[in-house]
Scaffold this motif. Structure first.
Motif, PDB file in Angstrom:
ATOM      1  N   ALA A 147     137.566  76.844  -2.701  1.00  0.00           N
ATOM      2  CA  ALA A 147     137.684  75.459  -2.236  1.00  0.00           C
ATOM      3  C   ALA A 147     138.745  74.704  -3.039  1.00  0.00           C
ATOM      4  CB  ALA A 147     136.334  74.761  -2.355  1.00  0.00           C
ATOM      5  N   GLN A 193     142.156  75.700  -1.917  1.00  0.00           N
ATOM      6  CA  GLN A 193     142.431  75.253  -0.554  1.00  0.00           C
ATOM      7  C   GLN A 193     142.263  73.746  -0.370  1.00  0.00           C
ATOM      8  OE1 GLN A 193     139.752  77.753   1.658  1.00  0.00           O
ATOM      9  NE2 GLN A 193     140.918  79.609   1.261  1.00  0.00           N
ATOM     10  N   GLY A 239     134.056  72.717  -0.733  1.00  0.00           N
ATOM     11  CA  GLY A 239     133.198  73.876  -0.901  1.00  0.00           C
ATOM     12  C   GLY A 239     131.733  73.484  -0.749  1.00  0.00           C
ATOM     13  N   ARG A 273     139.670  71.633  -0.748  1.00  0.00           N
ATOM     14  CA  ARG A 273     138.476  71.180  -0.047  1.00  0.00           C
ATOM     15  C   ARG A 273     137.301  71.180  -1.018  1.00  0.00           C
ATOM     16  NH1 ARG A 273     135.582  75.792   1.333  1.00  0.00           N
ATOM     17  NH2 ARG A 273     136.764  77.746   1.200  1.00  0.00           N
ATOM     18  N   ARG A 302     133.156  80.591  -4.292  1.00  0.00           N
ATOM     19  CA  ARG A 302     133.267  79.560  -3.257  1.00  0.00           C
ATOM     20  C   ARG A 302     133.933  78.299  -3.791  1.00  0.00           C
ATOM     21  NH1 ARG A 302     127.338  79.803  -0.253  1.00  0.00           N
ATOM     22  NH2 ARG A 302     127.694  81.756   0.902  1.00  0.00           N
ATOM     23  N   LYS A 303     133.578  77.928  -5.005  1.00  0.00           N
ATOM     24  CA  LYS A 303     134.166  76.725  -5.605  1.00  0.00           C
ATOM     25  C   LYS A 303     135.650  76.926  -5.914  1.00  0.00           C
ATOM     26  CE  LYS A 303     130.693  73.798  -5.904  1.00  0.00           C
ATOM     27  NZ  LYS A 303     130.738  72.466  -5.234  1.00  0.00           N
TER      28      LYS A 303
END
Length: 349
Positions: free
Chosen positions: A51, A54, A58, A56, A47-48
């Protein structure tokens, strides 16, 4: 002061048979704990990394910078109701997740994390890993078939085709390195690398074998860009569409553990396993574990980089890549490695 091993300590107050059983139980509990913690951490890392790619944040709410987000998700899955379809084959439907999770756990048992930290050191270790990883697809096929759902069945059939195809390239790329080392035992493969990592000793064929292995390994774990098995835009959740709660968590967790296993095999076979590139592993305690995990997580990051960089392949592209390109290259590369070993051409640090 003499430090007793666990075996010596147990034998000091119980019979040999009871001590042996107690050791097995303790080792099993340790591996189960590592399995759960590693799976949760890899989900958070995914997830990190996503993120970061992308641009962002996370997960950033539960715990310090979202550190306990995956733990909260796990607790949610444990508490969720186990649902299923009325027309499902109950026996196969319930059996499938255990096939996937147990094979992943068995594969972890043979990795030498350090010279003295290995649960199961057998002389066919690499063959054992290839064989065990092949069994996991049975769980996926059973889950897709037993769910009695057309989308789950399509996903399971895709997984069978994909896994069987790319297992050939995974096996041949590892066989290329077995020719170089002359052994299937993981501890001996690492011992050979005290004079230099195999990816260096094996010249260009070893580098080609590594690249093919990473591509094929990513495909075998059903991860993007090879995630035709779980193509959300076409099949919902693929073979685990009808699963919920902990049974879904087993499939989800096994995918991340399998990614770690693929990276750990590459670390062991190509990059010296627990050996330090600076020759300090033997002198500093626990440095072996540090180097093994550091190399493995670099390769895990590489697999995550694949996922968040390349678009999903079509089914025909996926099979064309394996049968028209990777497999022929692998066969030629195998012959090249045999010639190098025959001529005794090696590179040492």
């Amino acid at each position: 002061m003499k430090i007793l091993s666990i075996n010596e300590w147990l034998l000091s107050f119980m019979p040999a048979g009871a001590a042996s059983i107690t050791e097995m139980v303790l080792i099993a509990l340790i591996y189960l704990t590592v399995f759960a913690v590693l799976g949760l951490y890899l989900v958070l890392l995914e997830r990190k990394v996503a993120a970061w790619f992308q641009l962002r944040l996370g997960p950033n709410r539960v715990g310090y910078k979202g550190m306990f987000q995956t733990l909260a998700d796990a607790l949610k899955l444990v508490s969720k109701e186990l649902t299923g379809t009325v027309k499902a084959d109950k026996f196969l439907y319930n059996l499938a997740p255990y096939f996937v999770i147990i094979t992943a756990l068995m594969a972890l048992s043979v990795f030498p994390f350090t010279e003295n930290l290995q649960a199961f050191d057998i002389n066919i270790g690499l063959f054992f890993l290839i064989a065990i990883s092949s069994i996991g697809v049975i769980g996926i096929l059973l889950g897709g078939w037993g769910s009695n759902n057309k989308f789950a069945l399509i996903g399971a059939m895709r997984s069978g085709v994909q896994t069987i195809s790319y297992e050939l390239s995974v096996g041949l790329s590892l066989l290329t390195m077995v020719i170089l080392t002359g052994s299937l035992q993981l501890s001996e493969i690492i011992e050979v690398q005290k004079n230099g990592w195999l990816i260096v000793q094996g010249h260009i064929p070893a580098m080609i074998a590594f690249m093919i292995y990473m591509i094929s390994g990513t495909a075998e774990t059903n991860r993007a860009p090879f995630d035709m098995v779980e193509a959300e835009s076409e099949l919902g959740a693929g073979y685990h569409t009808e699963y919920s709660g902990m049974k879904f968590a087993y499939f989800f967790l096994a995918e991340f553990i399998n990614m770690f296993i693929i990276a750990a095999i590459a670390t062991t076979v190509f990059f010296g396993g627990w050996l330090s590139p600076f020759g300090i592993t033997e002198s500093i305690p626990f440095m072996g574990i540090f180097w093994f995990l550091a190399k493995t997580f670099v390769l895990v990051f590489l697999m995550m980089w694949f996922r968040w960089t390349f678009p999903r392949l079509r089914v025909d592209q996926l099979l064309t890549l394996e049968w028209k390109y990777l497999l022929p290259i692998n066969l030629v590369n195998l012959v090249l490695m045999a010639v190098i070993v025959w001529l005794n051409i090696t590179i040492q640090f």
